[in-house]
Design a protein around this motif. Structure first.
Motif, PDB file in Angstrom:
ATOM      1  N   TRP A   6       4.287 -14.563   7.140  1.00  0.00           N
ATOM      2  CA  TRP A   6       5.641 -14.050   6.974  1.00  0.00           C
ATOM      3  C   TRP A   6       5.568 -12.533   6.840  1.00  0.00           C
ATOM      4  CZ3 TRP A   6       8.218 -11.495   2.868  1.00  0.00           C
ATOM      5  CH2 TRP A   6       9.587 -11.330   3.094  1.00  0.00           C
ATOM      6  N   GLU A   7       6.301 -11.841   7.681  1.00  0.00           N
ATOM      7  CA  GLU A   7       6.239 -10.383   7.715  1.00  0.00           C
ATOM      8  C   GLU A   7       7.493  -9.773   7.092  1.00  0.00           C
ATOM      9  OE1 GLU A   7       5.308  -6.738  10.865  1.00  0.00           O
ATOM     10  OE2 GLU A   7       5.710  -8.772  11.600  1.00  0.00           O
ATOM     11  N   SER A   8       7.337  -9.168   5.923  1.00  0.00           N
ATOM     12  CA  SER A   8       8.439  -8.456   5.285  1.00  0.00           C
ATOM     13  C   SER A   8       8.651  -7.136   5.998  1.00  0.00           C
ATOM     14  CB  SER A   8       8.122  -8.194   3.806  1.00  0.00           C
ATOM     15  OG  SER A   8       9.014  -7.246   3.257  1.00  0.00           O
ATOM     16  N   GLN A   9       9.902  -6.751   6.178  1.00  0.00           N
ATOM     17  CA  GLN A   9      10.172  -5.452   6.798  1.00  0.00           C
ATOM     18  C   GLN A   9       9.700  -4.307   5.910  1.00  0.00           C
ATOM     19  OE1 GLN A   9      14.328  -4.311   7.061  1.00  0.00           O
ATOM     20  NE2 GLN A   9      14.888  -5.690   5.397  1.00  0.00           N
ATOM     21  N   HIS A  10       9.525  -4.589   4.631  1.00  0.00           N
ATOM     22  CA  HIS A  10       9.063  -3.561   3.690  1.00  0.00           C
ATOM     23  C   HIS A  10       7.546  -3.575   3.531  1.00  0.00           C
ATOM     24  CE1 HIS A  10      13.225  -2.911   2.452  1.00  0.00           C
ATOM     25  NE2 HIS A  10      13.352  -4.217   2.329  1.00  0.00           N
ATOM     26  N   GLY A  11       6.921  -4.683   3.901  1.00  0.00           N
ATOM     27  CA  GLY A  11       5.493  -4.850   3.674  1.00  0.00           C
ATOM     28  C   GLY A  11       5.246  -5.620   2.386  1.00  0.00           C
ATOM     29  N   ASN A  12       4.264  -6.510   2.399  1.00  0.00           N
ATOM     30  CA  ASN A  12       3.882  -7.274   1.210  1.00  0.00           C
ATOM     31  C   ASN A  12       2.426  -7.695   1.381  1.00  0.00           C
ATOM     32  OD1 ASN A  12       3.959  -8.751  -1.200  1.00  0.00           O
ATOM     33  ND2 ASN A  12       4.535 -10.610  -0.115  1.00  0.00           N
ATOM     34  N   PHE A  13       1.557  -7.159   0.531  1.00  0.00           N
ATOM     35  CA  PHE A  13       0.119  -7.323   0.746  1.00  0.00           C
ATOM     36  C   PHE A  13      -0.318  -8.786   0.719  1.00  0.00           C
ATOM     37  CE2 PHE A  13       0.110  -7.780  -3.791  1.00  0.00           C
ATOM     38  CZ  PHE A  13      -1.064  -8.424  -4.122  1.00  0.00           C
ATOM     39  N   GLY A  14       0.363  -9.634  -0.086  1.00  0.00           N
ATOM     40  CA  GLY A  14      -0.028 -11.030  -0.181  1.00  0.00           C
ATOM     41  C   GLY A  14       0.165 -11.805   1.105  1.00  0.00           C
ATOM     42  N   ASP A  15       1.097 -11.352   1.937  1.00  0.00           N
ATOM     43  CA  ASP A  15       1.285 -11.953   3.256  1.00  0.00           C
ATOM     44  C   ASP A  15       0.469 -11.225   4.314  1.00  0.00           C
ATOM     45  OD1 ASP A  15       3.404 -13.983   2.663  1.00  0.00           O
ATOM     46  OD2 ASP A  15       4.504 -12.202   2.035  1.00  0.00           O
ATOM     47  N   ASP A  16       0.419  -9.903   4.202  1.00  0.00           N
ATOM     48  CA  ASP A  16      -0.240  -9.096   5.228  1.00  0.00           C
ATOM     49  C   ASP A  16      -1.750  -9.329   5.306  1.00  0.00           C
ATOM     50  OD1 ASP A  16       2.272  -8.060   5.649  1.00  0.00           O
ATOM     51  OD2 ASP A  16       1.898  -6.170   4.601  1.00  0.00           O
ATOM     52  N   LEU A  17      -2.351  -9.819   4.234  1.00  0.00           N
ATOM     53  CA  LEU A  17      -3.806 -10.038   4.267  1.00  0.00           C
ATOM     54  C   LEU A  17      -4.225 -11.116   5.269  1.00  0.00           C
ATOM     55  CD1 LEU A  17      -4.474 -12.852   2.526  1.00  0.00           C
ATOM     56  CD2 LEU A  17      -4.020 -11.349   0.599  1.00  0.00           C
ATOM     57  N   GLY A 143       2.629   4.261 -19.639  1.00  0.00           N
ATOM     58  CA  GLY A 143       1.196   4.484 -19.622  1.00  0.00           C
ATOM     59  C   GLY A 143       0.417   3.507 -18.771  1.00  0.00           C
ATOM     60  N   LEU A 144       1.081   2.935 -17.744  1.00  0.00           N
ATOM     61  CA  LEU A 144       0.422   2.008 -16.827  1.00  0.00           C
ATOM     62  C   LEU A 144       0.300   2.627 -15.444  1.00  0.00           C
ATOM     63  CD1 LEU A 144       1.668   0.069 -19.091  1.00  0.00           C
ATOM     64  CD2 LEU A 144       1.693  -1.673 -17.310  1.00  0.00           C
ATOM     65  N   HIS A 145      -0.711   2.206 -14.725  1.00  0.00           N
ATOM     66  CA  HIS A 145      -0.843   2.590 -13.330  1.00  0.00           C
ATOM     67  C   HIS A 145       0.071   1.688 -12.504  1.00  0.00           C
ATOM     68  CE1 HIS A 145      -2.904   4.036  -9.700  1.00  0.00           C
ATOM     69  NE2 HIS A 145      -2.975   2.783  -9.290  1.00  0.00           N
ATOM     70  N   TYR A 146       0.722   2.256 -11.493  1.00  0.00           N
ATOM     71  CA  TYR A 146       1.631   1.496 -10.642  1.00  0.00           C
ATOM     72  C   TYR A 146       0.946   1.155  -9.334  1.00  0.00           C
ATOM     73  CZ  TYR A 146       5.686   0.418  -7.685  1.00  0.00           C
ATOM     74  OH  TYR A 146       6.576  -0.182  -6.831  1.00  0.00           O
ATOM     75  N   ILE A 147       0.964  -0.138  -8.966  1.00  0.00           N
ATOM     76  CA  ILE A 147       0.430  -0.581  -7.680  1.00  0.00           C
ATOM     77  C   ILE A 147       1.583  -1.123  -6.856  1.00  0.00           C
ATOM     78  CG2 ILE A 147      -1.136  -2.146  -6.479  1.00  0.00           C
ATOM     79  CD1 ILE A 147      -2.949  -2.129  -8.890  1.00  0.00           C
ATOM     80  N   ASP A 148       1.878  -0.461  -5.755  1.00  0.00           N
ATOM     81  CA  ASP A 148       2.996  -0.847  -4.908  1.00  0.00           C
ATOM     82  C   ASP A 148       2.573  -1.999  -3.999  1.00  0.00           C
ATOM     83  OD1 ASP A 148       5.111  -1.048  -3.059  1.00  0.00           O
ATOM     84  OD2 ASP A 148       5.531   1.098  -3.167  1.00  0.00           O
ATOM     85  N   ASP A 155      -5.815  -1.542   0.618  1.00  0.00           N
ATOM     86  CA  ASP A 155      -5.706  -0.522  -0.427  1.00  0.00           C
ATOM     87  C   ASP A 155      -5.193  -1.140  -1.725  1.00  0.00           C
ATOM     88  OD1 ASP A 155      -6.564   1.420   1.343  1.00  0.00           O
ATOM     89  OD2 ASP A 155      -4.542   2.087   1.859  1.00  0.00           O
ATOM     90  N   VAL A 156      -4.180  -2.002  -1.615  1.00  0.00           N
ATOM     91  CA  VAL A 156      -3.636  -2.673  -2.795  1.00  0.00           C
ATOM     92  C   VAL A 156      -4.715  -3.516  -3.466  1.00  0.00           C
ATOM     93  CG1 VAL A 156      -1.972  -4.403  -3.603  1.00  0.00           C
ATOM     94  CG2 VAL A 156      -1.277  -2.708  -1.899  1.00  0.00           C
ATOM     95  N   ILE A 157      -5.463  -4.253  -2.671  1.00  0.00           N
ATOM     96  CA  ILE A 157      -6.483  -5.144  -3.219  1.00  0.00           C
ATOM     97  C   ILE A 157      -7.607  -4.353  -3.883  1.00  0.00           C
ATOM     98  CG2 ILE A 157      -8.260  -6.831  -2.571  1.00  0.00           C
ATOM     99  CD1 ILE A 157      -6.158  -7.806  -0.438  1.00  0.00           C
ATOM    100  N   ARG A 158      -8.011  -3.246  -3.300  1.00  0.00           N
ATOM    101  CA  ARG A 158      -9.038  -2.413  -3.931  1.00  0.00           C
ATOM    102  C   ARG A 158      -8.578  -1.939  -5.305  1.00  0.00           C
ATOM    103  NH1 ARG A 158      -9.183  -0.090   1.310  1.00  0.00           N
ATOM    104  NH2 ARG A 158     -10.969  -0.858   2.504  1.00  0.00           N
ATOM    105  N   GLU A 159      -7.319  -1.529  -5.397  1.00  0.00           N
ATOM    106  CA  GLU A 159      -6.807  -1.062  -6.688  1.00  0.00           C
ATOM    107  C   GLU A 159      -6.815  -2.196  -7.715  1.00  0.00           C
ATOM    108  OE1 GLU A 159      -3.891   2.408  -6.937  1.00  0.00           O
ATOM    109  OE2 GLU A 159      -3.043   1.168  -5.335  1.00  0.00           O
ATOM    110  N   ILE A 160      -6.429  -3.393  -7.309  1.00  0.00           N
ATOM    111  CA  ILE A 160      -6.463  -4.534  -8.229  1.00  0.00           C
ATOM    112  C   ILE A 160      -7.884  -4.779  -8.713  1.00  0.00           C
ATOM    113  CG2 ILE A 160      -6.160  -7.040  -8.383  1.00  0.00           C
ATOM    114  CD1 ILE A 160      -3.749  -6.733  -6.492  1.00  0.00           C
TER     115      ILE A 160
END
Length: 308
Positions: A6-17, A143-148, A155-160
């Motif tokens: 499923w391809e979100s027009q905004h992008g979503n790493f859980g689907d894009d992987l 005081g938290l890091h934000y992961i978009d 890139d998202v997965i590396r940050e996680i």
């Protein structure tokens, strides 16, 4: 064979992987059986999403929205496993075929191994929250890091993988954190978050999917979710109002005064997110996760024998 996602027009790493995970798990799958669609990671067992025609190979997909497709014709549907026991029950499969979300196998890819723990705590919102919320500012204040979650999947997965703790509204934020052995806390900003799919996955690894409630961060976010913000119910908001509010929220640059006002209105979100980051986190048992991964690898070995 072609992977479906499923391809979100905004992008979503859980689907894009899905775009690259199956090349790691089933090398060469793209060169065989051009008539077969590989249906993998995601809540995609939905009659409105999948094409009616053609053969499908289902590997770890989940149900959670809409109506299930008619999957009774085994000449068209080769269902090897699904995401969890709840999906298995809906599809009419034995519970043992609800193995786990295949995204956990991302952690076995060498490019994500042994990442340095450079981030103390990060928040991964649901992609819908990221579109209309003020979460980067809320995270900075708390005081938290934000992961978009709309970022490039690797890139998202590396940050996680580089975090010591994850606060997750994104289910795949929690799934990947658990896979990388990063403790996590589940949160939710609205009733729109799908509890069925969380319970489906949680049942495979023996964790509690109960989420802490975090208030919505902006009026635009409330409109997009049909929710309440500062005592105003936006459940009946029109599509035009939603588009306008989201456009205003994401517009740049903002004036300093206006941003300060938004920060004040988002104060309940900031406090709740800060509290979530200090709540007792959870992590599935090593042995349970390993057992599920081994079962999934056994399924993949059968696919290799039959298709490659």
């Amino acid at each position: 064979m072609k992977p479906y996602y499923w391809e979100s027009q905004h992008g979503n790493f859980g689907d894009d992987l899905n775009l690259w995970l199956w090349d790691f798990l089933l090398p060469g799958f793209r060169e065989v059986h051009a008539d077969v669609l590989l249906v993998g990671v995601g809540t995609v067992l939905n009659d409105a999403l999948l094409p009616q025609d053609g053969r499908k190979l289902v590997l770890g997909s989940g149900f959670g929205y809409g109506t299930l497709p008619d999957m009774r014709d085994r000449d068209l549907w080769d269902v090897r496993c699904v995401r969890g026991p709840l999906t298995a029950a809906r599809v009419g499969l034995p519970a043992e075929l609800g193995i786990i979300d295949p995204a956990v196998l991302v952690a076995d890819m060498s490019e994500f191994a042994n990442r340095p723990k450079r981030i103390k705590c990060a928040f991964v919102p649901h992609w819908e929250s990221a579109v209309a919320g003020l979460w980067p500012v809320v995270c900075a204040t708390a005081g938290l890091h934000y992961i978009d979650p709309r970022g490039e999947a690797k890139d998202v997965i590396r940050e996680i993988a580089e975090c010591e703790l994850i606060v997750a509204e994104s289910m795949h934020g929690a799934i990947l954190a658990d896979a990388f052995r990063v403790p996590w806390v589940a949160v939710s900003t609205s009733a729109n978050i799908n509890g069925f799919k969380w319970r489906d996955w949680a049942g495979t690894v023996g964790v509690d999917p109960t989420a802490r409630r975090i208030p919505i961060s902006t009026r635009a976010e409330a409109i997009s979710k049909g929710a309440r913000f500062w005592g105003v119910d936006y459940d009946g908001a029109s599509h035009a109002a939603e588009e306008s509010a989201v456009a205003v929220t994401t517009a740049a640059p903002r004036s300093g005064l206006r941003l300060a006002a938004k920060q004040v209105l988002a104060a309940p979100s900031t406090l709740a997110l800060w509290q979530a980051s200090r709540a007792e986190p959870q992590l599935s048992a090593d042995a349970r996760l390993l057992e599920r991964k081994e079962r999934l690898y056994a399924v993949l070995e059968g696919v290799r024998r039959d298709y490659l």
